[in-house]
Every structure is written in C-alpha cells, then in structure tokens.
Design a protein around this motif. Structure first.
Motif, PDB file in Angstrom:
ATOM      1  N   GLY A  57       0.786  -1.221   0.000  1.00 23.45           N
ATOM      2  CA  GLY A  57       0.000   0.000   0.000  1.00 23.45           C
ATOM      3  C   GLY A  57       0.818   1.272   0.000  1.00 23.45           C
ATOM      4  N   GLY A  58       2.151   1.146  -0.070  1.00 23.81           N
ATOM      5  CA  GLY A  58       3.002   2.327  -0.018  1.00 23.81           C
ATOM      6  C   GLY A  58       3.678   2.612  -1.340  1.00 23.81           C
ATOM      7  N   GLU A  59       4.713   3.450  -1.282  1.00 21.16           N
ATOM      8  CA  GLU A  59       5.443   3.842  -2.482  1.00 21.16           C
ATOM      9  C   GLU A  59       6.743   3.072  -2.587  1.00 21.16           C
ATOM     10  N   LYS A  60       7.254   3.012  -3.792  1.00 10.89           N
ATOM     11  CA  LYS A  60       8.540   2.368  -4.025  1.00 10.89           C
ATOM     12  C   LYS A  60       9.615   3.071  -3.206  1.00 10.89           C
ATOM     13  N   SER A  61      10.514   2.268  -2.629  1.00 13.63           N
ATOM     14  CA  SER A  61      11.584   2.814  -1.806  1.00 13.63           C
ATOM     15  C   SER A  61      12.908   2.164  -2.207  1.00 13.63           C
ATOM     16  N   VAL A  62      13.961   2.947  -2.224  1.00 11.70           N
ATOM     17  CA  VAL A  62      15.305   2.439  -2.476  1.00 11.70           C
ATOM     18  C   VAL A  62      16.192   2.913  -1.331  1.00 11.70           C
ATOM     19  N   LYS A  63      16.768   1.972  -0.605  1.00 12.64           N
ATOM     20  CA  LYS A  63      17.663   2.292   0.508  1.00 12.64           C
ATOM     21  C   LYS A  63      19.067   1.818   0.168  1.00 12.64           C
ATOM     22  N   GLU A  64      20.049   2.574   0.579  1.00 13.99           N
ATOM     23  CA  GLU A  64      21.428   2.263   0.217  1.00 13.99           C
ATOM     24  C   GLU A  64      22.296   1.964   1.439  1.00 13.99           C
TER      25      GLU A  64
END
Length: 287
Positions: free
Chosen positions: A150-157
C-alpha cells in the motif's frame, strides 16, 4: 501519466524513468566498517514500466543492514540481513511483489566494474536475508529496492568495506558505438537522442554473434523481456527501468527514460535466452 527518470546497453540505447529524491543514509551500521563512497548529493531512484510510473522516497521507512562477519573478507560467503522498519521502529510486515520478487538487491563495486542483481528471502517481520560474497577487497554500494504494502517504491542504500586485495581501479570510459559480444550474443545499444533532462528511448538489439541472425525468442526474465539498471559514475544516482513492452521477445527491447543530469553512467541490461540470464554492461556519457 507523466514519464520520468531511468535505463539501457552496447551501440548505445538506454531506458529508465523515475524521480529525484534524497537517498536515505540512515542506519548504515556495518560495525563501524563503512567507508563512504562519494555521493552526488541526491539519490534519484524509481522505475519506468513504459507507462511512466513516478516513485518517491518514503521518509517513514528505515533500514538496518548487518553482515555476520564484523570484517567481511573478499571471496568468502557472508550472511546479510536487511531489516525494514517504519518511523516508529516497528517492523514493516507486508510488501508488494514487483516483477516477481518482494525485494531486488543491487550490489556494485565502487568503480562499477562489479554488478550483481539478487533477491533476498523474506522471513517475516520486515526481515530479509541472503548469503552473498564480494569478489575483491574495497568498497561496495548496496541498493535495496522494494515497495511496502500500500506504499510507495523505496530504495535504501548501504556501503560495505571488504578486506582483501583490491583490483586496480580503472577509469570509467564511455563505450564506442559498436556492438558488444557476450554469451554468443551481439548486443547493440542505441538511443533516439542522448541528452540530460529530456525523455528518450533506448533500444537493445540482440543478434546471434556467429550467424548475425536476430534473436526473436527471448524469454521473460522476472516477468518481462528485460531489466535495466543505471548508476552514475559517483554511485549517487540509481535508476531501475523496465521495458515499454514487457511481452516483447526480441530482437529489440525498448525502454524509456530521462537522465536526471549530465555525466557518465554505467548501464546493465539483463535478458534471458534459452534458459540462461545474461547481463550486458555499457558506459555512456550523457551531455
């Protein structure tokens, strides 16, 4: 829908779309062994499905990374855990499937000579695990690409420093416009134009290297004809793009993207043929 930022690979063609968003550098705790790779100041990430989905950073999420080895050694298996939590520190329980996986993990070396696209296993309670190894000593950048339910795409580094002999770091020089040969394939990368800040079309044309005959029976890889990852020379910009026509079978695989700014980028195109996935890298200089 508005199209935005992303991806491509050899006689020069690329595709990706996404959005600009600051990259989350929190919780990069590798037992104090992190060595920062120069950042571009902002991290852009997202993906283009040919329809132009726009994605944004989710500030309500944080990720904790941990390797079992306090000082990871080159060419040795190591268990990596990735814990995803909300802003209150509670585990995120559910994730959306994106291209057949709950999480895509991209690993590159500092000089972008090494690339790996793998998929950690979800254990529940926001915890993903995978066993991997780093081929040489030096710094590596890891990008965890996922979508909470239900959320948005996320990219963590995350940055990992690996002990061991490090290879000579070669300059990242743009490729010429001639095709690139790999796995008995001849791959040509081309663009309708190449300019930062403008939407463009990237095309991968794939032939048999020996016969020069077009390959028109590419198989789906993670639910699509191909996938493209683009990373800037300083590793500060990450782009993950998907094809305009996911059901295409070759010899052309087209993508759309907008490079966020001028500079040198490394592009990896991934495709599957006769049951085997092959990866084609290209380096381009975007004016």
């Amino acid at each position: 829908m508005k199209k935005s930022i992303f991806t491509g690979v050899v006689a020069l063609t690329l595709v990706l779309s996404g959005c600009g968003a600051k990259m989350d550098h929190s919780n990069m705790n590798h037992e104090g062994n992190n060595t920062a790779i120069p950042q571009a100041g902002e991290m852009s990430h997202g993906e283009n499905h040919g329809g132009g989905d726009t994605t944004a950073k989710d500030d309500n999420l944080k990720v904790t990374w941990k390797l079992t080895a306090e000082k990871p050694q080159s060419n040795q298996n190591d268990d990596l855990t990735i814990q995803v939590q909300d802003k209150d520190g509670k585990p995120v329980q559910d994730f959306e499937i994106q291209h057949e996986k709950l999480m895509h993990l991209i690993i590159v070396s500092k000089d972008l000579s090494y690339f790996e696209h793998i998929h950690p296993e979800y254990k529940g309670n926001g915890l993903f695990t995978i066993t991997t190894k780093f081929p040489n000593g030096g710094d590596y950048k890891l990008y965890a690409d996922f979508v909470p339910k239900g959320g948005e795409k996320s990219v963590k580094e995350h940055v990992v420093t690996v002990e061991g002999a490090a290879p000579h770091v070669a300059a990242l020089n743009p490729d010429t416009d001639k095709p690139k040969a790999i796995e008995n394939k001849e791959v040509t990368l081309s663009f309708d134009k190449l300019k930062a800040g403008e939407e463009l079309t990237i095309n991968f044309n794939i032939k048999n290297e020996t016969t020069k005959q077009p390959i028109s029976n590419l198989q789906p890889y993670l639910g699509a004809v191909g996938h493209v990852v683009i990373i800037s020379e300083d590793t500060g910009l990450y782009l993950h793009v998907h094809p305009m026509d996911e059901k295409a079978t070759g010899p052309d695989a087209k993508f759309m993207t907008t490079f966020p700014k001028s500079g040198t980028y490394k592009i990896w195109g991934q495709f599957q043929h006769e049951g085997k996935v092959f990866t084609v890298p290209f380096t381009v200089k975007v004016p």
